[in-house]
Design a protein around this motif. Structure first.
Motif, PDB file in Angstrom:
ATOM      1  N   SER A  19      11.514 -10.816 -93.787  1.00  0.00           N
ATOM      2  CA  SER A  19      11.592 -11.606 -95.021  1.00  0.00           C
ATOM      3  C   SER A  19      11.468 -13.097 -94.716  1.00  0.00           C
ATOM      4  O   SER A  19      10.841 -13.836 -95.478  1.00  0.00           O
ATOM      5  CB  SER A  19      12.879 -11.301 -95.790  1.00  0.00           C
ATOM      6  N   SER A  20      12.004 -13.541 -93.602  1.00  0.00           N
ATOM      7  CA  SER A  20      11.874 -14.946 -93.210  1.00  0.00           C
ATOM      8  C   SER A  20      10.408 -15.298 -92.982  1.00  0.00           C
ATOM      9  O   SER A  20       9.928 -16.341 -93.458  1.00  0.00           O
ATOM     10  CB  SER A  20      12.685 -15.216 -91.939  1.00  0.00           C
TER      11      SER A  20
ATOM     12  N   SER B 281      16.555 -20.345 -97.519  1.00  0.00           N
ATOM     13  CA  SER B 281      17.494 -20.027 -98.606  1.00  0.00           C
ATOM     14  C   SER B 281      17.158 -18.678 -99.235  1.00  0.00           C
ATOM     15  O   SER B 281      18.062 -17.866 -99.501  1.00  0.00           O
ATOM     16  CB  SER B 281      17.458 -21.116 -99.673  1.00  0.00           C
ATOM     17  N   SER B 282      15.886 -18.415 -99.462  1.00  0.00           N
ATOM     18  CA  SER B 282      15.475 -17.136-100.051  1.00  0.00           C
ATOM     19  C   SER B 282      15.822 -15.977 -99.124  1.00  0.00           C
ATOM     20  O   SER B 282      16.265 -14.915 -99.585  1.00  0.00           O
ATOM     21  CB  SER B 282      13.970 -17.143-100.328  1.00  0.00           C
ATOM     22  N   THR B 283      15.632 -16.168 -97.837  1.00  0.00           N
ATOM     23  CA  THR B 283      15.956 -15.128 -96.865  1.00  0.00           C
ATOM     24  C   THR B 283      17.445 -14.831 -96.872  1.00  0.00           C
ATOM     25  O   THR B 283      17.860 -13.661 -96.839  1.00  0.00           O
ATOM     26  CB  THR B 283      15.498 -15.550 -95.463  1.00  0.00           C
TER      27      THR B 283
ATOM     28  N   ARG C 149      25.012 -20.340 -93.571  1.00  0.00           N
ATOM     29  CA  ARG C 149      23.976 -19.541 -92.922  1.00  0.00           C
ATOM     30  C   ARG C 149      22.621 -20.245 -92.952  1.00  0.00           C
ATOM     31  O   ARG C 149      21.853 -20.188 -91.986  1.00  0.00           O
ATOM     32  CB  ARG C 149      23.896 -18.160 -93.555  1.00  0.00           C
ATOM     33  N   VAL C 150      22.316 -20.925 -94.070  1.00  0.00           N
ATOM     34  CA  VAL C 150      21.070 -21.701 -94.146  1.00  0.00           C
ATOM     35  C   VAL C 150      21.104 -22.807 -93.106  1.00  0.00           C
ATOM     36  O   VAL C 150      20.130 -23.031 -92.371  1.00  0.00           O
ATOM     37  CB  VAL C 150      20.858 -22.270 -95.574  1.00  0.00           C
ATOM     38  N   GLY C 151      22.220 -23.522 -93.006  1.00  0.00           N
ATOM     39  CA  GLY C 151      22.345 -24.610 -92.032  1.00  0.00           C
ATOM     40  C   GLY C 151      22.163 -24.130 -90.599  1.00  0.00           C
ATOM     41  O   GLY C 151      21.442 -24.748 -89.812  1.00  0.00           O
ATOM     42  N   TYR C 152      22.809 -23.011 -90.254  1.00  0.00           N
ATOM     43  CA  TYR C 152      22.656 -22.470 -88.899  1.00  0.00           C
ATOM     44  C   TYR C 152      21.219 -22.056 -88.619  1.00  0.00           C
ATOM     45  O   TYR C 152      20.694 -22.271 -87.529  1.00  0.00           O
ATOM     46  CB  TYR C 152      23.581 -21.270 -88.671  1.00  0.00           C
ATOM     47  N   SER C 153      20.576 -21.473 -89.605  1.00  0.00           N
ATOM     48  CA  SER C 153      19.195 -21.034 -89.429  1.00  0.00           C
ATOM     49  C   SER C 153      18.258 -22.225 -89.230  1.00  0.00           C
ATOM     50  O   SER C 153      17.374 -22.190 -88.364  1.00  0.00           O
ATOM     51  CB  SER C 153      18.754 -20.200 -90.627  1.00  0.00           C
TER      52      SER C 153
END
Length: 169
Positions: free
Chosen positions: A42-43, A101-103, A124-128
């Protein structure tokens, strides 16, 4: 690389017992691997296809490869915020932020023990995004690191001394 990264992340999740409902053992690892693989797919869909197409953005990272170390480091870190349009103009990196964010939002549907809400999702968005910054820095400096450590680097030609012949190699 996708399978290695997915296997590594699933192993970390297994060791930390993330998503406890998956259980432990081979079955739990398999479930975590499947969830990680779905997250990777998905990413890639959102960050490499959907949002770049919508915004006419080129999501690829382009190495500088030369210049002062600080400038190259900033260039690599900047990519999380600045991308190129298809016409080579600079723009905000929508695919990085909206794709991530969508992922994360999508992953909440198949991670049973996921903490939901704005704060856990933002974390989680920040870590990614920080992970992506780290990979961009690695991409920028990998040829030098591999050369320094005498590691094989794909795309780097083998050097042949002028006095050696192909028959004796």
């Amino acid at each position: 690389m996708t399978f290695l990264g997915t296997g590594f992340n699933a192993g970390i999740d297994q060791a930390e017992n993330t998503d406890r409902s998956y259980g432990q053992g081979a079955q739990g690892y398999g479930r975590r691997f499947g969830a990680e693989f779905a997250g990777q797919a998905s990413s890639r869909f959102f960050k490499d296809f959907a949002y770049p197409w919508i915004f006419s953005e080129d999501p690829r990272y382009y190495r500088l490869g030369r210049g002062p170390t600080g400038r190259r480091l900033l260039h690599a870190m900047e990519h999380a915020v600045v991308a190129q349009r298809d016409d080579a103009k600079r723009m905000f990196n929508f695919s990085e932020w909206l794709g991530t964010s969508s992922t994360v939002v999508l992953s909440n549907t198949y991670h049973p023990d996921s903490q939901r809400g704005f704060a856990p999702a933002a974390e989680r968005v920040g870590y990614s995004v920080l992970q992506d910054v780290g990979f961009d820095v690695l991409r920028e400096f990998w040829p030098e690191v591999s050369h320094l450590l005498k590691l094989p680097f794909r795309g780097e030609p083998d050097l042949v001394s002028p006095d050696s012949s192909p028959a004796t190699k």
